[in-house]
Motif scaffolding. Structure first.
Motif, mmCIF file in Angstrom:
data_model
loop_
_atom_site.group_PDB
_atom_site.id
_atom_site.type_symbol
_atom_site.label_atom_id
_atom_site.label_comp_id
_atom_site.label_asym_id
_atom_site.label_seq_id
_atom_site.Cartn_x
_atom_site.Cartn_y
_atom_site.Cartn_z
ATOM 1 N N PRO A 229 -53.918 41.086 7.014
ATOM 2 C CA PRO A 229 -54.532 41.737 8.173
ATOM 3 C C PRO A 229 -54.739 40.733 9.310
ATOM 4 O O PRO A 229 -55.416 39.717 9.136
ATOM 5 N N THR A 230 -54.148 41.026 10.448
ATOM 6 C CA THR A 230 -54.111 40.052 11.541
ATOM 7 C C THR A 230 -54.427 40.726 12.864
ATOM 8 O O THR A 230 -53.768 41.695 13.257
ATOM 9 N N ASP B 232 -51.903 54.392 13.518
ATOM 10 C CA ASP B 232 -52.873 53.963 12.510
ATOM 11 C C ASP B 232 -52.709 52.470 12.271
ATOM 12 O O ASP B 232 -51.594 51.988 12.072
ATOM 13 N N SER B 233 -53.808 51.748 12.276
ATOM 14 C CA SER B 233 -53.719 50.292 12.122
ATOM 15 C C SER B 233 -54.950 49.767 11.421
ATOM 16 O O SER B 233 -55.877 50.520 11.080
ATOM 17 N N LEU B 234 -54.971 48.460 11.210
ATOM 18 C CA LEU B 234 -56.117 47.821 10.584
ATOM 19 C C LEU B 234 -57.368 47.924 11.438
ATOM 20 O O LEU B 234 -58.474 47.632 10.941
ATOM 21 N N LEU B 235 -57.279 48.353 12.692
ATOM 22 C CA LEU B 235 -58.447 48.513 13.543
ATOM 23 C C LEU B 235 -58.931 49.955 13.597
ATOM 24 O O LEU B 235 -59.936 50.244 14.251
ATOM 25 N N ALA C 295 -47.949 46.645 17.523
ATOM 26 C CA ALA C 295 -48.548 47.044 16.253
ATOM 27 C C ALA C 295 -47.423 47.066 15.220
ATOM 28 O O ALA C 295 -46.498 47.873 15.314
ATOM 29 N N LEU C 296 -47.516 46.174 14.231
ATOM 30 C CA LEU C 296 -46.431 46.012 13.268
ATOM 31 C C LEU C 296 -46.935 46.233 11.842
ATOM 32 O O LEU C 296 -48.096 45.941 11.528
ATOM 33 N N VAL D 250 -50.653 44.239 11.669
ATOM 34 C CA VAL D 250 -50.669 43.254 12.758
ATOM 35 C C VAL D 250 -50.995 43.991 14.047
ATOM 36 O O VAL D 250 -50.290 44.929 14.434
ATOM 37 N N HIS D 251 -52.061 43.582 14.711
ATOM 38 C CA HIS D 251 -52.455 44.156 15.992
ATOM 39 C C HIS D 251 -52.489 43.013 16.992
ATOM 40 O O HIS D 251 -53.379 42.157 16.942
ATOM 41 N N ALA D 252 -51.505 42.952 17.884
ATOM 42 C CA ALA D 252 -51.387 41.841 18.836
ATOM 43 C C ALA D 252 -51.330 42.400 20.250
ATOM 44 O O ALA D 252 -50.485 43.256 20.550
#
Length: 851
Positions: free
Chosen positions: A330-331, A376-379, A416-417, A427-429
């Motif tokens: 998770p990044t 949908d993401s880790l955030l 978002a990967l 990955v949220h960059a």
């Protein structure tokens, strides 16, 4: 209800001195024994770094838009009570007093925060271009909004006591007390960069500068009166903010820090800790691997573009980050973190996680943003909304076939990967900075993702993090057999093959290397000198006139102008000397800068060489100089040894009838107090003497070529006759004029003191490793490290000056430019690897060493 003495430092506009006064007050109050809680209006990250240093506790960002108006007072009280209760709080404003979010009628302005915290305001006014009008300005600001209470005024940049008195009367006639007056140039300011001030963590002199600022502030501002105003603040009807606590076993989150990653909100780490995470700081500049047991990665903002050399050459960490993130770690990467995960930044390799390249751009991107998660993401799930701000001068290429991190009203942004195909983006960059206290669901979602992830070591093997494989390094043999040391008995024409070699050659073919080979203190001239150079561009159509520069140099050294000749750097000075000063037997005291030998050879002349020896500490005995030598060159301090020869007992002892003594003082201005310099206002002391000076090293103007010669007027006249018309450019003359000013001399003197401290740090570290650096005072250190170390350092990404091109030295020696302690420490880690590698190779049998 909470009782908390507090005040807000505000101004009519940016650039009026808020940061100088705020940080100075924080330091001065702390020096009086008060515990000071710092805070900053708005989303700024850099000023809080100086707050942290001045107070010893984290600064809090108070931004009603990023969080909410209701959260401002609770977040402020959190900073006042955590980690311990504060006696007083100082809140630094942002921009002008009533400047907030555009189109929102002052929302999130300094005035808005002052009202939300019910704090009295101390107004800082730049009076450099006004007098009685300042009274009207203060009255207007103080009466514009009844919710804002201006309780005192500090006048900044007063031109004289008379000027200050006039302004003071005008302000006090309006009913507002003046608590202090700062003279023009009294403040100690931080150096600027393309996004504002240089972060405190990047300045090795920051703490010393802040200590001086605190002392100066106490001299010019009534600190007791400031504290009394802070005590007039009423009780606050609010409860301190605290992050929601989740009781579960701690999982480790690696948080990027160090010089390249300085942008963090204090609440981020606190929220992670409360959510069952253990934030562990690591430095992508220097650390070779992520903290052990890492289950999450947070890459915040900063200035990676300013530290590309160290980041790009730390390949073990880049490789591990790429592998770990690819395995589903998770990044979250914000701004600088986004750049770190790109394929490249300004052409230098980065982690290569994101399918994009980044580069600096001339246009600044700045502003608040409304944002929505696109997937949908880790955030959180798609559709989750947040607020943030952008502040950057880089741009990325569009990613092909990748989802955006956010959707702004203006369009998609970021990446978002899901590299491990988990079903949601891990990955949220993005360029967007978010304040998690205002959107706690983001922190909670990230903490949940961290707890769901297996540790890095369990998820995917990490590649070997050894910087250099000992079995694969081609170690060159000792150069002692190739370089023939020259001593006083050598043939006059003998010279090492490297007289034309320069430190710049060590990095020319590898711009990715961290440059410790070139002895230029600054990568670019300071901002004020750059402005002087830019202001001179319209006059480049006229031929240069060196008269004003010559006279300014003469005043600076208290010599007659007839004793001064401006030159195009030290190189032209040595060329003129080789052509103009006749002598049957030139002699160069070695080891020495290679330019004198090269200039003599170009003039068709040969020179004897007196080679000083390491076993004698490279100390010069005047009796060893051949009495027949009638043109003697000696460095002071000497390049590359750094040895400083005593003026009276050594250099003056070399003077004799019929001999011209040339002293290369290229690094004399890097010596605190310029001790042992042979420049003297007494003409007798310079009879038959020429002193060469260079401005390149101290002022970062290698591309301009600026220097001068001071000495015997008759010899100076001989050089002048040899000098071509207009050989010294107008920009070089501008540098000479600007660097003789009082401001420049103060800055140079402080730089010399800072450099001496950094040199002591490097020398001490080398000695602790069992090495014996040559005692000296120059902005470089000469040390014998053994065969192959320079080559191994080069493999590790560091360029140091090769020394087999200096007479009497071999490639077992290296010359290391003194940089800031952080860069030094990074170099020392690479040196440890290089020493271990070469010693291991030396201990191997011949069959074990690769051919």
């Amino acid at each position: 209800m909470v009782t908390q003495p507090r005040l807000v430092v505000a101004a009519a506009a940016s650039g009026q001195g808020k940061t100088t006064v705020s940080v100075g007050l924080m330091g001065a109050l702390r020096a009086q024994g008060h515990a000071v809680a710092p805070a900053k209006c708005g989303p700024d990250y850099i000023d809080p770094g100086y707050h942290d240093l001045a107070t010893g506790r984290p600064s809090r960002n108070l931004d009603p838009w990023l969080t909410s108006p209701e959260l401002v007072a609770p977040l402020f009280l959190r900073g006042c009570l955590h980690p311990t209760p504060a006696d007083v709080a100082v809140i630094e404003g942002v921009m002008g007093l009533f400047d907030g979010r555009l189109g929102a009628d002052g929302f999130a302005s300094t005035a808005h925060v002052a009202a939300l915290t019910d704090s009295p305001v101390l107004l800082v006014v730049d009076i450099s271009s006004a007098a009685r009008t300042v009274g009207a300005l203060v009255r207007g600001l103080a009466t514009h909004d009844p919710a804002v209470r201006v309780a005192g005024v500090v006048l900044n940049k007063a031109g004289s006591d008379r000027h200050a008195a006039e302004v003071r009367r005008a302000v006090e006639q309006q009913g507002y007390p003046v608590l202090g007056v700062l003279p023009r140039d009294a403040g100690i300011s931080a150096p600027s960069r393309h996004l504002g001030l240089v972060p405190a963590s990047e300045r090795h002199d920051a703490q010393a500068s802040l200590d001086r600022l605190a002392e100066q502030t106490a001299q010019h501002i009534d600190i007791d009166a400031v504290f009394e105003i802070a005590c007039t603040a009423p009780q606050l009807d609010a409860e301190p903010w605290a992050p929601p606590v989740v009781d579960r076993p701690a999982r480790r989150v690696a948080v990027a820090g160090g010089r390249a990653f300085t942008f963090h909100y204090a609440e981020t780490a606190e929220m992670l800790a409360a959510a069952g995470c253990e934030p562990v700081r690591f430095d992508p500049d220097t650390d070779r691997e992520l903290p052990s047991g890492t289950t999450g990665l947070y890459l915040g903002g900063g200035f990676p573009e300013a530290h590309l050399g160290a980041l790009a050459t730390n390949t073990p960490l880049l490789t591990q980050v790429r592998d770990a993130v690819s395995s589903g770690l998770p990044t979250v990467a914000e701004c600088a973190g986004l750049l770190y995960l790109c394929e490249s930044l300004d052409g230098r390799p980065m982690a290569g996680v994101l399918p994009t390249r980044a580069a600096m751009q001339p246009r600044l991107t700045l502003g608040y943003r409304d944002a929505t998660l696109t997937v949908d993401s880790l955030l959180g799930p798609a559709g989750t909304t947040a607020r943030g701000h952008e502040f950057h001068r880089t741009r990325t290429d569009p990613g092909h076939g990748t989802a955006a991190a956010w959707h702004f009203p203006s369009g998609p942004e970021g990446f978002a990967l899901d590299p491990a195909r988990t079903g949601r983006a891990t990955v949220h960059a993005s360029y967007l900075h978010t304040h998690w206290a205002g959107v706690p669901r983001l922190a909670a979602a990230f903490a949940d993702a961290v707890h769901e992830f297996a540790p890095v070591a369990d998820a995917r093997p990490v590649r070997d993090t050894c910087l250099v494989n000992p079995r694969a390094v081609d170690l060159p043999p000792s150069n002692d057999a190739r370089v023939q040391p020259v001593d006083s008995n050598a043939h006059p024409g003998d010279a090492p093959h490297g007289d034309a070699h320069h430190g710049d050659d060590d990095v020319r073919d590898r711009p990715d290397l961290v440059d410790l080979a070139v002895n230029v203190r600054l990568p670019a001239p300071p901002a004020w000198l750059a402005r002087e150079l830019a202001d001179g561009i319209p006059g480049l159509g006229a031929y240069p006139d060196a008269t004003a520069a010559r006279d300014a140099i003469a005043r600076r050294h208290r010599v007659d102008p007839s004793m001064v000749l401006p030159t195009a750097g030290g190189a032209e000075a040595f060329t003129l000397i080789a052509r103009a000063i006749e002598g049957r037997t030139p002699l160069i005291v070695e080891p020495q800068f290679t330019e004198p030998a090269q200039a003599l050879a170009a003039a068709g002349r040969t020179a004897d060489r007196l080679v000083l020896r390491a076993e004698h500490g490279f100390v010069l005995d005047p009796a060893a100089v051949d009495p027949a030598a009638d043109l003697v060159f000696v460095g002071n301090p000497t390049n590359p040894t750094g040895v400083l020869h005593p003026r009276t007992t050594t250099l003056h002892a070399l003077r004799r009838r019929g001999r011209v003594l040339v002293i290369d003082e290229a690094f004399a201005d890097a010596v605190p107090g310029e001790t042992e310099s042979c420049i003297s206002p007494d003409p007798e002391q310079l009879q038959s003497v020429l002193v060469v000076r260079s401005l390149t090293k101290t002022w970062g103007v290698a591309g301009v070529r600026a220097g001068y010669v001071i000495g015997d007027p008759q010899l100076i006249e001989l050089l002048r006759r040899q000098q071509p018309h207009w050989s010294v450019s107008s920009p070089a003359l501008t540098v000479m004029l600007a660097t003789t000013s009082d401001r420049a001399l103060r800055e140079s003197a402080q730089a010399a003191r800072d450099l001496a401290s950094a040199r002591e740090h490097l020398v001490g570290a080398l000695e602790r490793r069992g090495l014996r650096p040559v005692p000296g005072v120059a902005p470089f250190v000469l040390v014998e490290v053994g065969d192959g170390v320079r080559a191994a350092l080069r493999h590790s990404g560091f360029a140091v000056r090769r020394c087999d091109t200096f007479a009497g030295l071999s490639d077992r020696w290296i010359r290391v430019a003194v940089r800031d302690p952080h860069t030094i420490d990074t170099f020392l880690r690479a040196l440890d690897d290089a020493l271990a590698l070469t010693r291991s190779a030396a201990a191997a049998t011949p069959e074990e060493v690769p051919a």
